[in-house]
Design an enzyme around this catalytic site. Structure first.
Site, short mmCIF file in Angstrom:
data_model
loop_
_atom_site.label_atom_id
_atom_site.label_comp_id
_atom_site.label_asym_id
_atom_site.label_seq_id
_atom_site.Cartn_x
_atom_site.Cartn_y
_atom_site.Cartn_z
N ARG A 1 0.85 -1.27 0.03
CA ARG A 1 0.17 0.00 0.31
C ARG A 1 1.03 1.21 0.05
NH1 ARG A 1 -5.05 -2.25 2.42
NH2 ARG A 1 -5.26 -4.36 1.19
N GLU B 1 0.44 4.56 0.76
CA GLU B 1 -0.16 5.13 1.48
C GLU B 1 0.33 5.90 1.56
OE1 GLU B 1 -5.32 3.39 3.00
OE2 GLU B 1 -2.91 2.34 3.49
N ARG C 1 0.16 2.11 13.30
CA ARG C 1 -1.31 0.99 12.69
C ARG C 1 -1.35 1.00 10.88
NH1 ARG C 1 -7.77 1.22 12.93
NH2 ARG C 1 -8.36 3.41 11.59
N HIS C 2 -0.14 1.24 10.63
CA HIS C 2 -0.14 1.92 8.98
C HIS C 2 1.18 1.35 7.72
CE1 HIS C 2 -4.07 3.75 9.03
NE2 HIS C 2 -4.11 2.48 7.75
N GLU D 1 -9.64 -2.16 13.79
CA GLU D 1 -10.51 -2.58 13.06
C GLU D 1 -9.17 -3.47 12.48
OE1 GLU D 1 -9.92 -3.98 9.09
OE2 GLU D 1 -9.70 -1.36 8.71
N SER E 1 -11.42 -6.72 7.18
CA SER E 1 -12.72 -6.48 6.24
C SER E 1 -13.20 -7.45 5.61
CB SER E 1 -11.77 -5.37 4.98
OG SER E 1 -11.36 -3.75 6.38
N ARG F 1 -0.45 -6.78 12.15
CA ARG F 1 -1.69 -5.44 13.22
C ARG F 1 -2.27 -6.16 14.27
NH1 ARG F 1 -5.89 -1.36 10.54
NH2 ARG F 1 -4.67 -0.59 9.65
#
Length: 559
Positions: free
Chosen positions: A331, A333, A339-340, A482, A485, A533
């Protein structure tokens, strides 16, 4: 004048010596001579004594040298030749010493083994040497044992060995041979309650005398650091991650991560899932958006897979029915959060649905408690090691996982005075607040929230039959964050094309994906979870970088 009378002789000026003076001179000379001789004798005796003493010292040194030469085979640095997998059992003193011996794991050293000879390999964790006695704490991937080096001719331990032990640098790799004994007092500085009386010690790999990061500092808890003890910040630890990973907590974290994968595979394989491996090089973006790592693929535009989503769905269309994967996910991002990550390990599932997408949630409800129990059953020592540095409470979860609709979650927040968009997504703050409310009401930190708004889900998510504003999707939470998903997928090619266009995806780049549904596709769905995570939240850690072996975030590409 008679002839008997002496003639008159001329007078002399010398005075005749007194009577008896010749005897006195003789005695004086004799004494002087005797004193001289005595002095010479004493000098000769002293010289003789010195020679004898020197001779004794020479003899003693010779014996000591011979003994030291003999004992020196019991310690020293292992030569490179010995470590080059030589077949010669006499390649060096270390090779001779370990020939025919098997290494024993430090964690296996227990009281019942007292009196036996063992060979261990580990790192010099701490040391304390004074005079003829030395203590080495040897660490092997977490467990530690105290090794005692005592100068003793009977045991083949020379002063040279004690000196050698003293100069060993911390973190050097050593082989120790000795006998296990039960100490008179409990060992407080090591995990094992036995100690090794050292007979031989060899340095297999020498560490620098001054390391850029001390393991002891990296293992400090926040309480220790606040109390004034030296510690290490996160960047320093990650810069020298190979040293940082040696701490007991880190050793525990990645063993727990391993057991999480064991539980994942074991449960799914029992349910007739097949493990697959999907490509990580794609001709388009797997989920749309700009958060992709783009690259040139032999003159063609390509990117790294954001998830195995498209290909695991294609596997279902290929009649594999139930599949899972453990693999890297990318990712791009620019998320500078706790948490990323830009690269993480994804645990993914895809399965055919018989009647309802609740079948997927039922699998989640069984799978993750199975994983949690697997960790708790097999990793108590590891959990304790983590808890010692990063205190946390065990995760609370129910035998039957709680399920709430998104609307029910919004209502709980509203009742608590927190406003949230019923057709929007939950932000980090509202997720945590909802987690707190769920814990207070249901006494669980692991729950499922389903029927999410369609607008906040990927293009391939199936809308709800009764309200297209919502979708057959769900998220799963641990400790208010979270981690999963999941959803039923759109398996109708026309609806899939329509939704892809609405999300701004060039359908030509996913043509093979869409076409796979034109050949007949069963209803199906699945979910994905980030391994790092999940472990972070299970262990109550505050940063995902602690659970990534060599983390990759927007600013870190090394080591």
């Amino acid at each position: 004048m008679s002839s008997s009378e002496p003639e008159n002789l001329p007078s002399s000026t010398a005075t005749p010596p007194p009577e008896g003076s010749g005897e006195k001179i003789s005695k004086k000379a004799a004494k002087k001579e005797a004193a001289k001789l005595e002095k010479q004798r004493r000098r000769q005796e002293q010289e003789k004594e010195k020679e004898e003493e020197a001779s004794r010292k020479t003899a003693s040194l010779s014996i000591e040298e011979e003994e030291e030469e003999s004992f020196s085979r019991n310690y020293g640095n292992v030569t490179l030749k010995e470590l080059q997998s030589s077949d010669d059992p006499k390649a060096g003193k270390w090779r001779e010493a370990v020939e025919g011996k098997e290494l024993t794991d430090v964690r296996e050293l227990v009281e019942s083994m007292a009196g036996t000879e063992v060979l261990i390999r580990g790192r010099v964790d701490t040391k304390r040497v004074k005079g003829k006695l030395g203590f080495l704490i040897v660490r092997q991937s977490g467990p530690t044992v105290q090794c005692v080096v005592t100068e003793s001719k009977e045991n083949g331990v020379s002063a040279g060995m004690v000196k050698f032990a003293k100069q060993l640098s911390l973190e050097s790799v050593v082989d120790v041979i000795g006998y296990l004994v039960l100490p008179k007092e409990p060992v407080t500085g090591a995990t094992q309650q036995v100690e090794i009386q050292v007979r031989k010690v060899y340095c297999v790999s020498k560490a620098l005398q001054k390391l850029p990061l001390n393991v002891e500092d990296a293992a400090r808890s926040e309480a220790d650091i606040q109390a004034g003890m030296p510690g290490a910040n996160q960047d320093t630890r990650l810069n020298y991650r190979v040293i940082d990973l040696r701490t007991p907590a880190n050793q525990g974290i990645f063993r727990i991560q391993g057991w999480a994968q064991i539980g994942w595979r074991e449960c799914l394989l029992r349910k007739d899932f097949l493990e697959i491996h999907t490509p990580k090089l794609l001709g388009g973006s797997s989920e749309g958006g700009s958060a992709v790592f783009r690259l040139d693929y032999k003159g063609q535009p390509a990117c790294l897979a954001q998830s195995p989503q498209l290909h695991k769905q294609m596997a279902i269309c290929a009649d594999f029915k139930r599949v899972f994967e453990v693999g890297a996910v990318y990712r791009a991002e620019d998320s500078f959060t706790h948490r990323h990550l830009c690269e993480f390990i994804g645990l993914d599932v895809e399965m055919a649905i018989h009647k309802h997408y609740s079948e997927i949630m039922d699998l989640v409800s069984e799978l993750f408690p199975f994983i949690f129990n697997k960790i708790n059953e097999n990793c108590q020592k590891e959990l304790e090691a983590i808890r010692k540095q990063y205190p946390f409470e065990p995760l609370k979860f129910l035998p039957k996982t709680l399920k709430l609709t998104f609307a029910e979650g919004i209502e709980m927040l509203k009742e608590a005075g927190v406003e949230a968009d019923p057709l929007g997504d939950l932000n980090t703050e509202t997720e945590r607040k909802l987690g707190q409310l769920v814990l207070e009401k249901y006494n669980t930190e692991f729950y499922i929230l389903h029927r999410y708004p369609s607008a906040v889900r990927p293009f391939y998510t199936m809308p709800c039959a009764d309200d297209p504003n919502y979708s057959n999707s769900f998220d799963v939470f641990i400790r208010g964050e979270e981690i999963i998903s999941g959803a039923q997928r759109v398996h109708d090619p026309e609806l899939l094309t329509e939704q892809a266009k609405r999300f701004g995806i060039d359908v030509e780049t996913i043509k093979t994906y869409i076409d796979s549904f034109r050949y007949g596709a069963p209803p199906h769905g699945g979910f994905g979870v980030g391994l790092e995570r999940m472990v972070m939240l299970f262990c109550g850690l505050n940063n995902i970088r602690k659970t990534s072996l060599f983390p990759r975030d927007p600013l870190r590409l090394a080591p």
